[in-house]
Design a protein around this motif. Structure first.
Motif, short mmCIF file in Angstrom:
data_model
loop_
_atom_site.label_atom_id
_atom_site.label_comp_id
_atom_site.label_asym_id
_atom_site.label_seq_id
_atom_site.Cartn_x
_atom_site.Cartn_y
_atom_site.Cartn_z
N SER A 297 0.82 -1.20 0.00
CA SER A 297 0.00 0.00 0.00
C SER A 297 0.86 1.26 0.00
CB SER A 297 -0.92 0.00 1.23
OG SER A 297 -1.75 1.14 1.21
N ILE A 298 1.91 1.28 0.82
CA ILE A 298 2.78 2.47 0.89
C ILE A 298 3.52 2.69 -0.42
CG2 ILE A 298 4.88 3.39 1.97
CD1 ILE A 298 3.90 2.09 4.59
N LEU A 299 4.03 1.61 -1.02
CA LEU A 299 4.84 1.73 -2.23
C LEU A 299 4.03 1.91 -3.50
CD1 LEU A 299 7.59 -0.97 -1.54
CD2 LEU A 299 7.86 1.52 -1.51
N VAL A 300 2.79 1.41 -3.50
CA VAL A 300 2.01 1.42 -4.75
C VAL A 300 0.67 2.15 -4.59
CG1 VAL A 300 0.95 0.02 -6.56
CG2 VAL A 300 3.07 -0.76 -5.46
N VAL A 301 -0.18 1.62 -3.73
CA VAL A 301 -1.58 2.07 -3.70
C VAL A 301 -1.72 3.54 -3.37
CG1 VAL A 301 -3.83 1.72 -2.60
CG2 VAL A 301 -2.37 -0.25 -3.09
N GLN A 302 -0.99 4.02 -2.35
CA GLN A 302 -1.19 5.40 -1.88
C GLN A 302 -0.79 6.45 -2.91
OE1 GLN A 302 -2.97 5.83 0.85
NE2 GLN A 302 -2.95 3.61 1.05
N TRP A 303 0.03 6.06 -3.87
CA TRP A 303 0.46 7.01 -4.91
C TRP A 303 -0.65 7.31 -5.90
CZ3 TRP A 303 5.06 9.55 -4.57
CH2 TRP A 303 5.96 9.07 -3.62
N PHE A 304 -1.68 6.47 -5.91
CA PHE A 304 -2.78 6.66 -6.87
C PHE A 304 -3.99 7.32 -6.24
CE2 PHE A 304 -0.22 3.28 -8.70
CZ PHE A 304 -0.17 3.66 -10.04
N ARG A 305 -3.92 7.64 -4.95
CA ARG A 305 -5.02 8.35 -4.29
C ARG A 305 -4.93 9.83 -4.57
NH1 ARG A 305 -5.76 6.55 1.91
NH2 ARG A 305 -7.54 7.95 1.65
N LYS A 306 -6.08 10.44 -4.81
CA LYS A 306 -6.11 11.86 -5.07
C LYS A 306 -5.84 12.63 -3.77
CE LYS A 306 -9.34 11.73 -8.96
NZ LYS A 306 -10.65 12.21 -9.47
N LYS A 307 -5.04 13.67 -3.86
CA LYS A 307 -4.75 14.49 -2.70
C LYS A 307 -5.88 15.49 -2.46
CE LYS A 307 0.27 14.21 -3.06
NZ LYS A 307 1.54 14.97 -3.15
#
Length: 228
Positions: A218-228
């Protein structure tokens, strides 16, 4: 600050009374709410017998849902901060004032009670996994968190609204990464914690390994695709 202590509890009948004694001793000036997460033991009966304030979830929904329930209650009641406090007796309420003071002093969004800010981690596979998470958080956010898995956290009003009404705001290290990358200020204060004296943690060896793997992905992949 008007603080609500949110205590998620799943099968903590053997611990919850001591948790409440600890809170009444050191933090009686703050309101609290126990969120019974569909316990299969007599946790809810202990709450009733002790006249403790509680919310009762009809089935076991997990830590994320229990925390969200507490956050929604805090949002509706107009609290300025929520202090996440485990129901297993490991946290010490004497540090609650320290977390509150740190939030004021640093204008922080989240304050974490860290076991390892002044002490080294003991050697174990679980602590090795925690060290890996610490490294990944440092690499992805530029911030060093010594105890990212600590469950003793203080959230300000802005964070209450996000956790209460947003989606995918679990009280886990990957959410901290997302929030920090979105501009949230997270600080740590040193605390000491007790060992669990009764009951069993759901984080056995197998669950711990799955948890660490899920957090890393999640830290390395998933969270990078969440909108800020």
């Amino acid at each position: 600050m008007k603080i609500l202590i949110v205590i998620p509890a799943y099968n903590e009948a053997e611990n919850i009374e001591n948790v409440m004694k600890n809170i009444n001793k050191y933090a009686s000036c703050h309101r609290y709410i126990i969120v019974n997460d569909g316990s299969s033991d007599c946790t809810i009966n202990t709450c009733k017998q002790g006249c403790f304030s509680y919310l009762d979830l009809p089935i076991n929904l997990g830590l994320e849902a229990a925390i969200q329930t507490g956050m929604q209650y805090a949002s509706k009641q107009g609290y300025d901060g929520v202090l996440q406090f485990d129901g297993d007796g490991q946290h010490n309420a004497k540090y609650i004032s320290v977390l509150c003071d740190s939030m004021d002093a640093h204008n922080a969004d989240i304050v974490i009670g860290s076991r390892f800010l002044k002490e080294d981690k003991p050697f174990s596979l679980r602590m090795a996994g925690a060290s890996l998470l610490q490294l990944l958080i440092k690499v992805t956010t530029g911030t060093k968190l010594t105890d990212p898995t600590s469950g003793m956290r203080l959230f300000n009003k802005k964070m209450i609204e996000k956790f209460a009404w947003g989606m995918n705001y679990g009280p886990e290290p990957d959410t901290l990464v997302y929030l920090m990358r979105s501009g949230a200020k997270v600080v740590e204060v040193p605390v000491t914690m007790h060992e669990r004296v009764a009951g069993e943690s759901y984080l056995n060896f197998a669950n711990s390994m799955r948890y660490m793997l899920r957090m890393c992905i999640s830290i390395l992949v998933v969270q990078w695709f969440r909108k800020k």
